[in-house]
Design a protein around this motif. Structure first.
Motif: not given
Length: 390
Positions: A158-163, A223-228, A300-301
């Motif tokens: 729930k802190e990520i939620l990225l495909p 911004y929120q996507q970037h932080n996730a 992420p890199f």
């Protein structure tokens, strides 16, 4: 001997692992060399082995669009695609990420047209590295399978939620038969909790997903996507550690091979690493101190982890199966950006090789290392070009 060890084609191994992850909705469009994955999943669904709905879409764009709707209702979803299919998904890739939908997709890496080519390179997934999807790259079929439950666990956090894309090299892995341990469903159930999102499309509690955002709020979404994505680095590492505890197979965001005393570090990702390891072993026998840094998490890199592993090494060689036309190549450019301004970093040389399925042999790797040692080259180039184009 582990009873779960089976000799399977890579595609069948992926399908068998998807089964253990218990997706609710699978939607895909067949395209070489990805077809065997969804063909096997479709059969499993038809035979009642997977309690899921399989939707045969009319295109890759429709397949991912279907999963966007399904994921928004709280379903665990899966697809796989490759090359032109991934390119056709381009708009939907951004929609899935922008709506924070944890879709998991196997990307079978294949060259892009034109000219038409069905063989392996990594141009397809590298070209969408900025779409907001986590990208994990597998060295072999065992890793390609094991990354799937890890991907679901991180994507659905729930802190990520990225495909998430789990990338594997077409034909080299998908059509190769190897011993693979298929994760036991009971252990996957222990490792991977059911997907229970806080926000879903529900007529009883109406919400809007992917609505219009004006200039006053659009930036905040990015911004929120970037932080996730940044936070996903520690989540992936944690999930990999938990996976190791449950299944006994260990993975990392990056990995090293014979790197402790290396004067030259080779950096790469995907199935190419097998050939590179064999070449490094032979070079070590000849007294050449070369080691390997393997990149599993490209998005992420993990730039700080990379830096800490290679600082103090004099030279670095980046081998990759993609090209950023006119500027170098994706991994090379990201490494240069990540290391810019830091002390004791290796001078990086980049090589593009294996495009369109061209064979890469150990001599190609050893010749490049020799040129780097003798400085008989520029800092970027192509390997094995046909002489008539030079």
């Amino acid at each position: 001997m582990n009873d779960n060890i089976k000799i399977l084609e890579g595609s069948m191994a992926i399908a068998s692992t998807v089964k253990t992850c218990k997706p609710n909705i699978v939607s895909a469009y067949p395209i070489t060399p990805q077809t065997h994955i969804v063909e096997n999943i479709a059969k499993m669904v038809a035979d009642g082995e997977i309690k899921a709905d399989y939707i045969r879409a009319d295109s890759e764009f429709s397949a991912l669009s279907t999963l966007i709707g399904a994921s928004a209702t709280g379903a665990r979803t899966y697809s796989s695609t490759t090359s032109q299919g991934l390119a056709l998904m381009f708009e939907a890739l951004f929609n899935a990420s922008g709506m924070r939908l944890p879709i998991v997709m196997t990307v079978v890496n294949r060259a892009l047209s034109a000219p038409l080519n069905i063989w392996n390179d990594q141009q397809d997934s590298i070209s969408v590295r900025d779409a907001g999807w986590i990208q994990l790259y597998a060295e072999d079929n065992q890793e390609a399978c094991d990354l799937l439950p890890i991907a679901y666990k991180v994507a659905e956090d729930k802190e990520i939620l990225l495909p998430t894309m789990c990338c594997m090299d077409g034909f080299i892995l998908t059509h190769t038969f190897e011993p693979v341990i298929i994760p036991e469903e009971s252990l996957v159930d222990e490792f991977l909790p059911p997907f229970r999102p806080d926000f879903i499309l529900d007529p009883a509690n109406p919400l809007t997903f992917g609505a219009y955002a004006g200039p006053e709020i659009y930036t905040e979404f990015r911004y929120q996507q970037h932080n996730a994505m940044i936070k996903a680095e520690e989540k992936i590492e944690k999930a990999m550690n938990e996976f190791g505890e449950v299944f006994g197979r260990e993975y990392g965001l990056i990995d090293e091979y014979r790197l402790d005393d290396a004067d030259i570090v080779i950096i790469s990702m995907g199935s190419l690493l097998g050939t590179i390891k064999d070449a490094v072993d032979e070079m070590r026998e000849d007294g050449i101190k070369v080691g390997i840094l393997k990149i599993t998490s490209y998005r992420p890199f993990p730039k700080e982890k990379i830096y800490n592993k290679i600082k103090g090494i004099e030279k670095g060689i980046v081998f990759e199966k993609d090209v950023s036309i006119g500027t170098g190549a994706g991994l090379l450019n990201d490494l240069k950006a990540a290391l810019y301004g830091k002390k004791q970093t290796p001078f990086l040389y980049g090589f593009v090789l294996g495009l369109g399925g061209r064979d890469v042999g150990m001599n190609d790797i050893k010749d490049a290392v020799k040129k780097v040692k003798t400085l008989e080259l520029e800092d970027f180039g192509f390997i094995n070009l046909r002489k008539e184009v030079l």
